[in-house]
Scaffold this motif. Structure first.
Motif, short mmCIF file in Angstrom:
data_model
loop_
_atom_site.label_atom_id
_atom_site.label_comp_id
_atom_site.label_asym_id
_atom_site.label_seq_id
_atom_site.Cartn_x
_atom_site.Cartn_y
_atom_site.Cartn_z
N PHE A 393 0.83 -1.19 0.00
CA PHE A 393 0.00 0.00 0.00
C PHE A 393 0.88 1.26 0.00
O PHE A 393 0.60 2.22 -0.73
CB PHE A 393 -0.91 -0.01 1.23
CG PHE A 393 -2.14 0.83 1.10
CD1 PHE A 393 -3.33 0.28 0.68
CD2 PHE A 393 -2.11 2.19 1.40
CE1 PHE A 393 -4.48 1.05 0.56
CE2 PHE A 393 -3.24 2.97 1.28
CZ PHE A 393 -4.43 2.41 0.87
N GLU A 394 1.92 1.25 0.80
CA GLU A 394 2.82 2.40 0.91
C GLU A 394 3.55 2.65 -0.41
O GLU A 394 3.69 3.80 -0.85
CB GLU A 394 3.84 2.17 2.02
CG GLU A 394 4.59 3.40 2.47
CD GLU A 394 3.81 4.24 3.45
OE1 GLU A 394 4.27 5.33 3.78
OE2 GLU A 394 2.73 3.78 3.90
N VAL A 395 4.00 1.58 -1.05
CA VAL A 395 4.75 1.70 -2.30
C VAL A 395 3.86 2.23 -3.43
O VAL A 395 4.24 3.16 -4.16
CB VAL A 395 5.37 0.34 -2.70
CG1 VAL A 395 5.91 0.38 -4.13
CG2 VAL A 395 6.48 -0.03 -1.74
N VAL A 396 2.68 1.64 -3.58
CA VAL A 396 1.77 2.08 -4.63
C VAL A 396 1.31 3.52 -4.39
O VAL A 396 1.19 4.32 -5.32
CB VAL A 396 0.55 1.14 -4.73
CG1 VAL A 396 -0.45 1.65 -5.77
CG2 VAL A 396 0.99 -0.26 -5.09
N SER A 397 1.07 3.86 -3.12
CA SER A 397 0.67 5.21 -2.77
C SER A 397 1.76 6.22 -3.11
O SER A 397 1.49 7.31 -3.62
CB SER A 397 0.34 5.30 -1.28
OG SER A 397 -0.05 6.60 -0.91
N ALA A 398 3.02 5.86 -2.84
CA ALA A 398 4.13 6.76 -3.14
C ALA A 398 4.36 6.88 -4.64
O ALA A 398 4.52 7.99 -5.17
CB ALA A 398 5.40 6.25 -2.46
N LEU A 399 4.35 5.76 -5.36
CA LEU A 399 4.59 5.77 -6.79
C LEU A 399 3.45 6.48 -7.53
O LEU A 399 3.68 7.15 -8.54
CB LEU A 399 4.75 4.34 -7.32
CG LEU A 399 5.23 4.19 -8.76
CD1 LEU A 399 6.63 4.77 -8.93
CD2 LEU A 399 5.21 2.74 -9.19
N GLY A 400 2.23 6.33 -7.03
CA GLY A 400 1.09 7.00 -7.64
C GLY A 400 0.89 8.40 -7.11
O GLY A 400 -0.08 9.06 -7.47
N THR A 401 1.80 8.88 -6.25
CA THR A 401 1.72 10.18 -5.58
C THR A 401 0.34 10.41 -4.98
O THR A 401 -0.26 11.46 -5.15
CB THR A 401 2.09 11.35 -6.54
OG1 THR A 401 1.09 11.49 -7.54
CG2 THR A 401 3.45 11.12 -7.18
#
Length: 456
Positions: A393-401
């Motif tokens: 969740f953290e990675v996708v949230s960061a990559l998707g800003t």
């Protein structure tokens, strides 16, 4: 004294070398350097004593500046209590500059001064504005500024009126100022540690905030086309596709979030039907890079969390304040898959064919984004001791800003913060870089024999 001319000559030579390097840099490199400079400048301001309630580390300052410039919204310090009014204003300015793009301002300034852009500067402009025609740069640049200021002004006034009963005039105006910029730019920064949970059932606030980040995330080309044509029949095909797909995706997500959460006592299980629908609507549309929340993200069911992962990965529209692979990319993938299953000779949408290079570009952007998600999740799982769902969740949230988190951001180690910063930066600039690399066709004079490779 004899050393002064030698020193001056060395400085002049270094300046010439730097200028040569800058002139010959590729458009993605120029954009990257520009954003890096903005982040470092913002971090320097946030490190000042007047910007924070107490002293913070350089890493926290850089992380906050990166999150603001990339309009992500992930925070290691509570914006409302960790930063002073000065610091909060700095964050808001960084959000505005990062969301609308510093290139938009600089290009518009150059054009208004009557200066002609050189070929390299035109390429940078096309890169920043995601355009393919030099003739459209000026119109799009003006549209970005005009629409942004007009929509933000309306949102500011409406939010201020909503909060006059709760705050004094100055406090209502300040909250409206900050949340308008944060919402329209899809940043997700809030002045409260629990986001907007205090307004779970407040229909006016929910509708205004969601309208701001939906409009900001649909794309300025769409807004410009709607403003000029003002008729569904006259709209461009892309505009029709973006509007219809946005409506359908938001409504479907709204229904699914309500179905998944209606019996969850930790979220909306104890709400009235009206409050359930209001909270479900907000949480359904915010994952596509807005980053606000009216419900505790860590308390959502696994089904809702997985749905939000998909929505965060898709993102918003091209030339918008949103990121992700972009909704247009997702639509092209779906239509291409359908055309293949139906054995169609070409991929079409609304009686228009989609070029092969656009299909290849869509697949390339998606595959690269998926590889970044997998690699980022693998690296963060090594660095950080946390459940796999929280890490993903953290990675996708960061990559998707996006800026949504299941509570992991505040517990990140130094290495974890550096990785998330990198993902936020790549998420904001990555698709632009990929578009630049694969948008320019490279013609081959040599034709190779075809080969049959078994697939599926």
């Amino acid at each position: 004294m004899t050393q002064l001319p030698r020193l001056w000559g060395s400085l002049v030579q270094k300046k010439a070398q730097f200028r040569h390097l800058l002139i010959n840099a590729s458009p993605p490199a120029i954009l990257m350097m520009g954003y890096l400079m903005l982040i470092l400048f913002g971090a320097g301001l946030l490190k000042l004593e007047i910007a924070t309630a107490s002293s913070i580390t350089w890493l926290d300052a850089i992380f906050t500046a990166t999150s603001a410039v990339t309009v992500t919204g992930l925070v290691v310090l509570d914006t409302g209590t960790g930063f002073s009014v000065f610091g909060q204003v700095v964050i808001a300015v960084l959000i505005q500059a990062g969301g609308l793009g510093f290139m938009t301002f600089s290009i518009l300034t150059l054009l208004n001064l009557g200066k002609r852009l050189g070929v390299r500067h035109q390429l940078v402009a096309l890169e920043a504005l995601n355009q393919t025609s030099f003739n459209s740069i000026k119109d799009v640049s003006k549209a970005v500024i005009v629409f942004s200021l007009a929509i933000e002004a309306i949102g500011f006034l409406l939010l201020m009126l909503c909060w006059l009963d709760e705050y004094s005039l100055s406090q209502a105006a300040y909250h409206a100022f900050f949340y308008t910029i944060s919402a329209f730019n899809n940043a997700g920064f809030a002045l409260s540690a629990d986001g907007l949970t205090a307004y779970q059932g407040d229909i006016p606030v929910n509708l205004i905030i969601t309208a701001l980040f939906i409009i900001g995330g649909i794309g300025f080309v769409v807004l410009q086309d709607v403003w000029k044509k003002r008729s569904w029949k006259k709209l461009q095909v892309y505009t029709k596709v973006m509007i219809s797909s946005t409506v359908m995706l938001n409504l479907l997500a709204w229904l699914l979030v309500w179905l998944f959460e209606r019996k969850n006592p930790a979220t909306i299980g104890g709400f009235s039907l009206s409050d359930q629908l209001t909270a479900s609507w907000f949480q359904a549309v915010t994952p596509r890079t807005a980053g606000f929340n009216t419900l505790p993200i860590e308390s959502l069911t696994d089904s809702t969390s997985l749905l939000m992962l998909i929505l965060m990965f898709i993102g918003g529209g091209s030339l918008s304040t949103a990121s992700g692979i972009k909704l247009g990319t997702f639509v092209v993938l779906l239509i291409t898959t359908y055309a293949f299953l139906m054995r169609h000779d070409e991929v079409t949408i609304l009686r228009r064919s989609i070029p092969l290079n656009l299909i290849m570009k869509s697949f390339a952007v998606t595959v690269i984004s998926m590889m970044l998600v997998l690699l980022g999740s693998l690296m963060l799982s090594v660095i950080q001791a946390a459940p796999l769902l929280d890490i993903l969740f953290e990675v996708v949230s960061a990559l998707g800003t996006v800026g949504l988190s299941r509570g992991l951001t505040g517990d990140l180690t130094n290495a974890g913060q550096l990785l998330i910063m990198l993902l936020m930066f790549v998420g904001r600039l990555g698709p632009l870089t990929v578009a630049y690399v694969i948008a320019i066709p490279k013609q081959r004079r040599i034709k190779y024999p075809s080969i049959d490779i078994q697939i599926g």
